[in-house]
Design a protein around this motif. Structure first.
Motif, PDB file in Angstrom:
ATOM      1  N   LEU A  86       0.829  -1.206   0.000  1.00  0.00           N
ATOM      2  CA  LEU A  86       0.000   0.000   0.000  1.00  0.00           C
ATOM      3  C   LEU A  86       0.863   1.256   0.000  1.00  0.00           C
ATOM      4  CD1 LEU A  86      -2.911   0.987   0.038  1.00  0.00           C
ATOM      5  CD2 LEU A  86      -2.854   0.930   2.525  1.00  0.00           C
ATOM      6  N   ILE A  87       1.967   1.234   0.725  1.00  0.00           N
ATOM      7  CA  ILE A  87       2.872   2.391   0.762  1.00  0.00           C
ATOM      8  C   ILE A  87       3.482   2.644  -0.613  1.00  0.00           C
ATOM      9  CG2 ILE A  87       5.056   3.253   1.691  1.00  0.00           C
ATOM     10  CD1 ILE A  87       4.373   1.844   4.314  1.00  0.00           C
ATOM     11  N   ILE A  88       3.928   1.580  -1.278  1.00  0.00           N
ATOM     12  CA  ILE A  88       4.580   1.729  -2.592  1.00  0.00           C
ATOM     13  C   ILE A  88       3.581   2.229  -3.629  1.00  0.00           C
ATOM     14  CG2 ILE A  88       5.648   0.458  -4.492  1.00  0.00           C
ATOM     15  CD1 ILE A  88       6.950  -1.345  -2.324  1.00  0.00           C
ATOM     16  N   ILE A 339      -1.759   0.912 -16.583  1.00  0.00           N
ATOM     17  CA  ILE A 339      -0.937   0.848 -15.360  1.00  0.00           C
ATOM     18  C   ILE A 339      -1.717   1.408 -14.174  1.00  0.00           C
ATOM     19  CG2 ILE A 339       1.113   1.793 -14.219  1.00  0.00           C
ATOM     20  CD1 ILE A 339       2.514   1.638 -16.958  1.00  0.00           C
ATOM     21  N   LEU A 340      -2.412   2.514 -14.395  1.00  0.00           N
ATOM     22  CA  LEU A 340      -3.215   3.107 -13.324  1.00  0.00           C
ATOM     23  C   LEU A 340      -4.319   2.149 -12.867  1.00  0.00           C
ATOM     24  CD1 LEU A 340      -3.635   6.841 -14.445  1.00  0.00           C
ATOM     25  CD2 LEU A 340      -2.326   5.978 -12.505  1.00  0.00           C
ATOM     26  N   ILE A 341      -4.951   1.479 -13.822  1.00  0.00           N
ATOM     27  CA  ILE A 341      -6.017   0.527 -13.476  1.00  0.00           C
ATOM     28  C   ILE A 341      -5.443  -0.643 -12.671  1.00  0.00           C
ATOM     29  CG2 ILE A 341      -7.664  -1.138 -14.424  1.00  0.00           C
ATOM     30  CD1 ILE A 341      -8.149   0.845 -16.716  1.00  0.00           C
ATOM     31  N   ILE A 342      -4.269  -1.119 -13.062  1.00  0.00           N
ATOM     32  CA  ILE A 342      -3.619  -2.204 -12.312  1.00  0.00           C
ATOM     33  C   ILE A 342      -3.321  -1.756 -10.884  1.00  0.00           C
ATOM     34  CG2 ILE A 342      -1.512  -3.582 -12.115  1.00  0.00           C
ATOM     35  CD1 ILE A 342      -1.449  -3.655 -15.207  1.00  0.00           C
ATOM     36  N   LEU A 343      -2.834  -0.524 -10.732  1.00  0.00           N
ATOM     37  CA  LEU A 343      -2.547   0.009  -9.400  1.00  0.00           C
ATOM     38  C   LEU A 343      -3.816   0.117  -8.566  1.00  0.00           C
ATOM     39  CD1 LEU A 343       0.014   2.838 -10.281  1.00  0.00           C
ATOM     40  CD2 LEU A 343       0.509   0.632  -9.214  1.00  0.00           C
ATOM     41  N   ILE A 344      -4.930   0.488  -9.206  1.00  0.00           N
ATOM     42  CA  ILE A 344      -6.212   0.563  -8.504  1.00  0.00           C
ATOM     43  C   ILE A 344      -6.633  -0.818  -8.009  1.00  0.00           C
ATOM     44  CG2 ILE A 344      -8.692   0.992  -8.812  1.00  0.00           C
ATOM     45  CD1 ILE A 344      -7.907   3.256 -10.748  1.00  0.00           C
ATOM     46  N   VAL A 346      -4.667  -3.285  -7.325  1.00  0.00           N
ATOM     47  CA  VAL A 346      -3.756  -3.646  -6.226  1.00  0.00           C
ATOM     48  C   VAL A 346      -4.206  -2.990  -4.926  1.00  0.00           C
ATOM     49  CG1 VAL A 346      -1.404  -3.413  -5.348  1.00  0.00           C
ATOM     50  CG2 VAL A 346      -1.779  -4.062  -7.729  1.00  0.00           C
ATOM     51  N   ILE A 347      -4.603  -1.725  -4.989  1.00  0.00           N
ATOM     52  CA  ILE A 347      -5.072  -1.023  -3.782  1.00  0.00           C
ATOM     53  C   ILE A 347      -6.324  -1.687  -3.231  1.00  0.00           C
ATOM     54  CG2 ILE A 347      -6.318   1.071  -3.083  1.00  0.00           C
ATOM     55  CD1 ILE A 347      -4.210   2.748  -4.159  1.00  0.00           C
ATOM     56  N   ILE A 351      -6.543  -3.461   0.464  1.00  0.00           N
ATOM     57  CA  ILE A 351      -7.484  -3.013   1.495  1.00  0.00           C
ATOM     58  C   ILE A 351      -8.356  -4.185   1.958  1.00  0.00           C
ATOM     59  CG2 ILE A 351      -9.486  -1.539   1.956  1.00  0.00           C
ATOM     60  CD1 ILE A 351      -8.183   0.578   0.149  1.00  0.00           C
ATOM     61  N   ILE A 352      -8.800  -5.006   1.027  1.00  0.00           N
ATOM     62  CA  ILE A 352      -9.603  -6.184   1.387  1.00  0.00           C
ATOM     63  C   ILE A 352      -8.776  -7.143   2.243  1.00  0.00           C
ATOM     64  CG2 ILE A 352     -10.763  -8.242   0.475  1.00  0.00           C
ATOM     65  CD1 ILE A 352     -11.592  -6.533  -1.939  1.00  0.00           C
ATOM     66  N   TYR A 353      -7.518  -7.335   1.871  1.00  0.00           N
ATOM     67  CA  TYR A 353      -6.627  -8.206   2.654  1.00  0.00           C
ATOM     68  C   TYR A 353      -6.466  -7.670   4.074  1.00  0.00           C
ATOM     69  CZ  TYR A 353      -2.219 -10.028   4.464  1.00  0.00           C
ATOM     70  OH  TYR A 353      -1.249 -10.575   5.275  1.00  0.00           O
ATOM     71  N   ILE A 354      -6.252  -6.359   4.199  1.00  0.00           N
ATOM     72  CA  ILE A 354      -6.098  -5.752   5.522  1.00  0.00           C
ATOM     73  C   ILE A 354      -7.367  -5.939   6.349  1.00  0.00           C
ATOM     74  CG2 ILE A 354      -5.873  -3.526   6.718  1.00  0.00           C
ATOM     75  CD1 ILE A 354      -3.893  -2.702   4.529  1.00  0.00           C
ATOM     76  N   LEU A 355      -8.523  -5.727   5.723  1.00  0.00           N
ATOM     77  CA  LEU A 355      -9.803  -5.893   6.431  1.00  0.00           C
ATOM     78  C   LEU A 355      -9.960  -7.311   6.972  1.00  0.00           C
ATOM     79  CD1 LEU A 355     -12.519  -3.949   4.399  1.00  0.00           C
ATOM     80  CD2 LEU A 355     -12.010  -3.723   6.829  1.00  0.00           C
TER      81      LEU A 355
END
Length: 436
Positions: A86-88, A339-344, A346-347, A351-355
């Motif tokens: 998430l930081i990267i 690339i932007l869609i791939i980054l979205i 990933v985010i 977030i789902i993983y963190i939840l």
């Protein structure tokens, strides 16, 4: 062999030895409280068998094992967790936002270079502060945060600010912002605290109270023409309700099932607001629709779109903050859009993983609020930029120009990271919904 292993320890001595092995100090109190509860439980069982108190305490400690070894094992588990993915990804978005501002400076000569340092210092600075704070301390101020958010929204009706495209914007020195940009995140934070305190014995009163408190922001946002704010709050409320349904007694489940159905109907009704009304479309939106079609049809895989439509209207597109994603495709090519869609993606996955890994209820609700806000804006902005049937004025987090908006995005990411950072510290407390 160490001295404390040669002699019997009482409970307090045992806890002190364990805690000295745990390097992360914020974790010590939680671990000590949990271990003490187990020790007292064992001690009470022994006392019930007629054993003397001092002997019962020593035996309880002996049953737990060697204090130093337990402390070392707990030290390996209870460390601050950092989600580097998430930081990267956030850093990449910030970098692209900086590039976008530099490009705007070249095209418009409006002093965007100076904004870059202001954005980074204030945004990342605010994020670091939130990240380092103990998020649990925010909970007791939930009611105060709700009042502040409401007061911010009331500025819309007090004749303060400027009206641009049916929206009120407040100006403080050289900074413009919409009240909803600040109010929506504050409402989400405040409701994370309210939802955590659900009490099944007073379910009806609490449901009515929460419904009243949740409807008020929706009304204020509707009057303030913040359809995206309504959508973000409605979706977050719906997810909160689903969480309660899955983790509470039948009595509360029935009431919150009705509550969630009401919210679902509300979300569906408000969703009509994002559809284009062909009989009431502005000249600016018509112009943007023509440019959008030109870019989507003629954009290169890599490189700038070479059509006259794009070149003649580049300054106009650059000034449309909601269409940063479209502008990047036109200026840099489809590859960068992908690339932007791939980054979205990933985010969203992160977030789902963190939840799924957060046990603390209050922390989970904070992540839901911040996550819904980010995910909704990221996905809706992309849809708005590529679809002919949706005109929804939503910004792209970190890429869209706006100091307050950038700071809010940094804080949302920081909240998610702060909760994940302490996920092992608060793994014992509030793991289950209260049934007092």
């Amino acid at each position: 062999m160490l001295l404390w292993e040669e002699n019997y320890l009482n409970i307090n001595q045992f806890l002190n030895v364990v805690c000295t092995q745990i390097r992360y100090r914020p974790a010590r109190n939680e671990i000590a409280n949990e271990l003490k509860a187990h020790l007292l439980e064992i001690k009470d069982e022994l006392l019930a068998q007629g054993i003397e108190e001092s002997i019962a305490e020593e035996n309880a400690v002996q049953r737990m094992g060697k204090a130093e070894e337990i402390g070392k094992q707990l030290n390996k588990i209870h460390r601050p967790r950092i989600n580097w993915i998430l930081i990267i990804v956030t850093a990449i978005f910030i970098f692209l936002g900086v590039v976008n501002l530099i490009n705007k400076q070249i095209i418009t000569h409006n002093g965007y270079i100076g904004k870059i340092f202001k954005y980074i210092i204030l945004g990342i600075g605010a994020g670091v502060i939130v990240y380092l704070l103990d998020y649990k301390k925010i909970k007791k101020y939930s009611w105060h945060i709700y009042i502040i958010a409401t007061l911010v929204m009331l500025l819309t009706f007090m004749g303060v600010g400027y009206k641009i495209n049916e929206r009120i914007y407040i100006r403080i020195f050289s900074i413009y912002f919409s009240p909803s940009e600040i109010a929506v995140p504050l409402y989400l934070i405040s409701f994370a605290g309210y939802m955590t305190d659900i009490n099944s014995k007073k379910a009806l009163n609490q449901v009515l109270k929460i419904l009243l408190l949740e409807v008020m922001p929706l009304i204020l946002l509707k009057i303030g023409c913040s359809i995206e704010g309504i959508a973000i709050l409605s979706i977050a409320y719906f997810i909160y309700g689903c969480e309660i349904i899955l983790h509470t007694e039948d009595k509360v489940k029935r009431k919150y099932t009705v509550f969630c159905l009401i919210l679902l109907i509300g979300i569906l009704s408000f969703s009509k607001s994002i559809m284009v009304d062909t009989n009431n479309i502005s000249v600016e939106d018509k112009k943007m629709a023509i440019i959008k079609n030109d870019i989507m049809k003629n954009s290169k895989f890599v490189g700038e779109t070479e059509t006259s439509c794009f070149k003649e209207n580049e300054l106009f597109i650059c000034g449309q903050s909601n269409y940063t994603f479209l502008y990047i495709i036109g200026k840099m090519g489809i590859l960068f859009g992908m690339i932007l869609i791939i980054l979205i993606v990933v985010i969203i996955a992160t977030i789902i993983y963190i939840l799924r890994n957060i046990k603390d209820v209050y922390g989970k609700y904070l992540v839901i609020g911040a996550g819904v806000s980010l995910i909704f804006e990221l996905t809706t902005n992309v849809i708005m930029n590529v679809s002919d049937n949706v005109i929804f004025k939503v910004n792209f987090p970190f890429l869209t120009d706006g100091l307050i908006y950038f700071v809010i995005n940094c804080i949302c990411i920081a909240i998610i990271l702060a909760v994940y950072r302490r996920k092992d510290i608060y793994m014992y407390n509030n793991c289950e919904y209260q049934n007092k």
